[in-house]
Motif scaffolding. Structure first.
Motif, PDB file in Angstrom:
ATOM      1  N   ARG A  41       0.818  -1.220   0.000  1.00 17.37           N
ATOM      2  CA  ARG A  41       0.000   0.000   0.000  1.00 17.37           C
ATOM      3  C   ARG A  41       0.845   1.261   0.000  1.00 17.37           C
ATOM      4  O   ARG A  41       0.541   2.231  -0.655  1.00 17.37           O
ATOM      5  N   SER A  42       1.920   1.249   0.779  1.00 23.96           N
ATOM      6  CA  SER A  42       2.803   2.417   0.856  1.00 23.96           C
ATOM      7  C   SER A  42       4.140   1.958   1.406  1.00 23.96           C
ATOM      8  O   SER A  42       4.328   0.773   1.699  1.00 23.96           O
ATOM      9  N   SER A  43       5.049   2.893   1.578  1.00 23.52           N
ATOM     10  CA  SER A  43       6.374   2.535   2.094  1.00 23.52           C
ATOM     11  C   SER A  43       6.332   2.147   3.577  1.00 23.52           C
ATOM     12  O   SER A  43       7.283   1.570   4.090  1.00 23.52           O
ATOM     13  N   THR A  44       5.230   2.436   4.256  1.00 22.57           N
ATOM     14  CA  THR A  44       5.102   2.066   5.670  1.00 22.57           C
ATOM     15  C   THR A  44       3.976   1.069   5.922  1.00 22.57           C
ATOM     16  O   THR A  44       3.871   0.517   7.005  1.00 22.57           O
ATOM     17  N   ASN A  45       3.120   0.843   4.934  1.00 21.03           N
ATOM     18  CA  ASN A  45       2.004  -0.103   5.059  1.00 21.03           C
ATOM     19  C   ASN A  45       2.231  -1.221   4.053  1.00 21.03           C
ATOM     20  O   ASN A  45       2.096  -1.024   2.855  1.00 21.03           O
ATOM     21  N   TYR A  46       2.570  -2.416   4.540  1.00 20.55           N
ATOM     22  CA  TYR A  46       2.954  -3.516   3.668  1.00 20.55           C
ATOM     23  C   TYR A  46       1.789  -4.416   3.274  1.00 20.55           C
ATOM     24  O   TYR A  46       1.999  -5.452   2.665  1.00 20.55           O
ATOM     25  N   SER A  47       0.568  -4.032   3.583  1.00 20.89           N
ATOM     26  CA  SER A  47      -0.567  -4.830   3.136  1.00 20.89           C
ATOM     27  C   SER A  47      -0.701  -4.698   1.614  1.00 20.89           C
ATOM     28  O   SER A  47      -0.117  -3.818   1.003  1.00 20.89           O
ATOM     29  N   SER A  48      -1.467  -5.589   1.002  1.00 25.81           N
ATOM     30  CA  SER A  48      -1.564  -5.630  -0.457  1.00 25.81           C
ATOM     31  C   SER A  48      -2.064  -4.316  -1.028  1.00 25.81           C
ATOM     32  O   SER A  48      -3.079  -3.780  -0.587  1.00 25.81           O
ATOM     33  N   GLY A  49      -1.336  -3.834  -2.027  1.00 23.87           N
ATOM     34  CA  GLY A  49      -1.702  -2.591  -2.697  1.00 23.87           C
ATOM     35  C   GLY A  49      -2.553  -2.851  -3.931  1.00 23.87           C
ATOM     36  O   GLY A  49      -3.120  -3.929  -4.104  1.00 23.87           O
ATOM     37  N   PHE A  50      -2.605  -1.880  -4.811  1.00 17.99           N
ATOM     38  CA  PHE A  50      -3.507  -1.947  -5.957  1.00 17.99           C
ATOM     39  C   PHE A  50      -2.823  -2.349  -7.263  1.00 17.99           C
ATOM     40  O   PHE A  50      -3.485  -2.630  -8.246  1.00 17.99           O
ATOM     41  N   TYR A  51      -1.493  -2.363  -7.296  1.00 13.02           N
ATOM     42  CA  TYR A  51      -0.787  -2.714  -8.531  1.00 13.02           C
ATOM     43  C   TYR A  51      -0.424  -4.190  -8.538  1.00 13.02           C
ATOM     44  O   TYR A  51       0.036  -4.737  -7.542  1.00 13.02           O
ATOM     45  N   ARG A  52      -0.650  -4.842  -9.695  1.00 14.66           N
ATOM     46  CA  ARG A  52      -0.319  -6.259  -9.864  1.00 14.66           C
ATOM     47  C   ARG A  52       0.482  -6.425 -11.150  1.00 14.66           C
ATOM     48  O   ARG A  52       0.161  -5.812 -12.167  1.00 14.66           O
ATOM     49  N   LEU A  53       1.495  -7.257 -11.116  1.00 14.86           N
ATOM     50  CA  LEU A  53       2.273  -7.630 -12.290  1.00 14.86           C
ATOM     51  C   LEU A  53       2.088  -9.122 -12.466  1.00 14.86           C
ATOM     52  O   LEU A  53       2.357  -9.896 -11.547  1.00 14.86           O
ATOM     53  N   PHE A  54       1.599  -9.544 -13.640  1.00 17.85           N
ATOM     54  CA  PHE A  54       1.255 -10.946 -13.847  1.00 17.85           C
ATOM     55  C   PHE A  54       1.261 -11.283 -15.327  1.00 17.85           C
ATOM     56  O   PHE A  54       1.209 -10.399 -16.181  1.00 17.85           O
ATOM     57  N   PHE A  55       1.309 -12.589 -15.640  1.00 16.48           N
ATOM     58  CA  PHE A  55       1.160 -13.074 -17.006  1.00 16.48           C
ATOM     59  C   PHE A  55      -0.301 -13.438 -17.234  1.00 16.48           C
ATOM     60  O   PHE A  55      -0.913 -14.104 -16.405  1.00 16.48           O
ATOM     61  N   ASN A  56      -0.847 -13.034 -18.384  1.00 21.70           N
ATOM     62  CA  ASN A  56      -2.214 -13.444 -18.708  1.00 21.70           C
ATOM     63  C   ASN A  56      -2.174 -14.815 -19.378  1.00 21.70           C
ATOM     64  O   ASN A  56      -1.126 -15.451 -19.475  1.00 21.70           O
ATOM     65  N   THR A  57      -3.305 -15.286 -19.877  1.00 25.35           N
ATOM     66  CA  THR A  57      -3.388 -16.628 -20.466  1.00 25.35           C
ATOM     67  C   THR A  57      -2.613 -16.744 -21.779  1.00 25.35           C
ATOM     68  O   THR A  57      -2.326 -17.846 -22.217  1.00 25.35           O
TER      69      THR A  57
END
Length: 128
Positions: A76-92
Protein backbone atom coordinates in the motif's frame (compact mmCIF):
# COMPACT_ATOMS: atom_id res chain seq x y z
CA UNK A 1 1.34 -42.37 14.29
CA UNK A 2 0.16 -38.93 15.31
CA UNK A 3 -0.03 -36.21 12.69
CA UNK A 4 1.75 -32.90 13.15
CA UNK A 5 0.14 -29.75 11.84
CA UNK A 6 2.19 -26.70 10.89
CA UNK A 7 0.40 -23.36 10.56
CA UNK A 8 2.18 -20.18 9.57
CA UNK A 9 0.55 -16.74 9.45
CA UNK A 10 1.78 -13.32 8.41
CA UNK A 11 -0.41 -10.37 9.32
CA UNK A 12 -0.21 -6.72 8.36
CA UNK A 13 -0.42 -3.71 10.66
CA UNK A 14 -4.22 -3.92 10.70
CA UNK A 15 -4.00 -7.57 11.82
CA UNK A 16 -5.32 -8.83 8.46
CA UNK A 17 -3.84 -12.10 7.27
CA UNK A 18 -1.79 -11.37 4.17
CA UNK A 19 -0.12 -14.79 3.88
CA UNK A 20 -0.72 -18.20 5.43
CA UNK A 21 0.28 -21.82 5.10
CA UNK A 22 -1.16 -24.94 6.64
CA UNK A 23 0.32 -28.38 6.15
CA UNK A 24 -0.01 -31.72 7.93
CA UNK A 25 2.63 -34.37 8.39
CA UNK A 26 2.79 -37.87 9.80
CA UNK A 27 6.48 -37.33 10.47
CA UNK A 28 8.21 -35.63 13.33
CA UNK A 29 11.05 -34.70 10.96
CA UNK A 30 9.95 -31.19 9.90
CA UNK A 31 12.49 -28.42 9.38
CA UNK A 32 12.01 -24.78 8.39
CA UNK A 33 15.14 -23.25 6.89
CA UNK A 34 15.99 -19.79 5.53
CA UNK A 35 18.61 -20.03 2.78
CA UNK A 36 21.15 -17.37 1.78
CA UNK A 37 19.12 -16.88 -1.42
CA UNK A 38 16.23 -15.57 0.72
CA UNK A 39 14.09 -18.65 0.06
CA UNK A 40 12.32 -19.98 3.17
CA UNK A 41 11.76 -23.73 2.73
CA UNK A 42 9.70 -26.15 4.82
CA UNK A 43 11.22 -29.66 4.65
CA UNK A 44 9.60 -32.93 5.64
CA UNK A 45 11.99 -35.87 5.96
CA UNK A 46 14.54 -33.96 3.87
CA UNK A 47 12.15 -33.11 1.01
CA UNK A 48 10.76 -29.61 0.38
CA UNK A 49 6.98 -29.42 0.82
CA UNK A 50 6.65 -25.62 0.61
CA UNK A 51 8.89 -22.70 -0.32
CA UNK A 52 8.47 -18.94 -0.20
CA UNK A 53 9.87 -18.50 -3.74
CA UNK A 54 6.63 -20.09 -5.02
CA UNK A 55 4.61 -17.27 -3.39
CA UNK A 56 6.20 -13.88 -4.18
CA UNK A 57 4.65 -10.73 -2.74
CA UNK A 58 6.08 -7.41 -3.93
CA UNK A 59 9.72 -8.37 -4.48
CA UNK A 60 11.62 -10.89 -6.59
CA UNK A 61 15.03 -12.07 -5.44
CA UNK A 62 17.87 -13.27 -7.69
CA UNK A 63 17.16 -16.77 -9.08
CA UNK A 64 13.49 -16.59 -8.03
CA UNK A 65 11.26 -17.66 -10.91
CA UNK A 66 8.35 -15.50 -12.06
CA UNK A 67 5.91 -17.83 -13.83
CA UNK A 68 2.35 -17.90 -15.15
CA UNK A 69 1.19 -19.12 -11.73
CA UNK A 70 2.67 -16.21 -9.76
CA UNK A 71 2.08 -12.50 -9.53
CA UNK A 72 3.67 -9.56 -7.79
CA UNK A 73 1.42 -7.30 -5.74
CA UNK A 74 2.54 -3.87 -4.56
CA UNK A 75 2.38 -2.82 -0.95
CA UNK A 76 0.00 0.00 0.00
CA UNK A 77 2.80 2.42 0.86
CA UNK A 78 6.37 2.53 2.09
CA UNK A 79 5.10 2.07 5.67
CA UNK A 80 2.00 -0.10 5.06
CA UNK A 81 2.95 -3.52 3.67
CA UNK A 82 -0.57 -4.83 3.14
CA UNK A 83 -1.56 -5.63 -0.46
CA UNK A 84 -1.70 -2.59 -2.70
CA UNK A 85 -3.51 -1.95 -5.96
CA UNK A 86 -0.79 -2.71 -8.53
CA UNK A 87 -0.32 -6.26 -9.86
CA UNK A 88 2.27 -7.63 -12.29
CA UNK A 89 1.26 -10.95 -13.85
CA UNK A 90 1.16 -13.07 -17.01
CA UNK A 91 -2.21 -13.44 -18.71
CA UNK A 92 -3.39 -16.63 -20.47
CA UNK A 93 -1.45 -15.64 -23.63
CA UNK A 94 1.80 -15.36 -21.61
CA UNK A 95 1.85 -11.59 -21.91
CA UNK A 96 3.16 -9.67 -18.93
CA UNK A 97 0.64 -7.11 -17.63
CA UNK A 98 0.83 -4.27 -15.15
CA UNK A 99 -2.63 -3.60 -13.75
CA UNK A 100 -4.07 -1.09 -11.28
CA UNK A 101 -6.97 -2.83 -9.56
CA UNK A 102 -8.89 -0.96 -6.85
CA UNK A 103 -12.43 -1.22 -5.56
CA UNK A 104 -13.58 1.55 -7.91
CA UNK A 105 -11.60 0.98 -11.11
CA UNK A 106 -9.31 -1.40 -12.97
CA UNK A 107 -6.80 -0.15 -15.51
CA UNK A 108 -4.20 -2.05 -17.53
CA UNK A 109 -1.14 0.18 -17.84
CA UNK A 110 1.08 -2.11 -19.84
CA UNK A 111 1.03 -3.33 -22.50
CA UNK A 112 -1.36 -1.18 -24.50
CA UNK A 113 -4.73 -2.99 -24.14
CA UNK A 114 -5.55 -2.02 -27.74
CA UNK A 115 -2.82 -4.25 -29.15
CA UNK A 116 -3.47 -7.87 -30.08
CA UNK A 117 -1.31 -10.65 -28.64
CA UNK A 118 0.44 -11.31 -31.99
CA UNK A 119 1.36 -7.61 -32.17
CA UNK A 120 3.17 -8.09 -28.86
CA UNK A 121 5.11 -11.06 -30.23
CA UNK A 122 3.03 -13.74 -28.49
CA UNK A 123 1.38 -16.55 -30.41
CA UNK A 124 -0.91 -19.34 -29.27
CA UNK A 125 0.64 -21.77 -31.76
CA UNK A 126 3.61 -24.01 -31.13
CA UNK A 127 6.52 -24.05 -33.55
CA UNK A 128 8.80 -27.02 -34.16
Amino acid sequence: MLGIEFVGLLTDAGRYIIWSIQTKSNSSSIKLQLYNSGNLILHEQGYPVWQSFDHPTDTLLPNQLFTKNTQLVSSRSSTNYSSGFYRLFFNTDSILHLCYDSRKTTTVFWPDPGLLSWQLGRYQYLYS
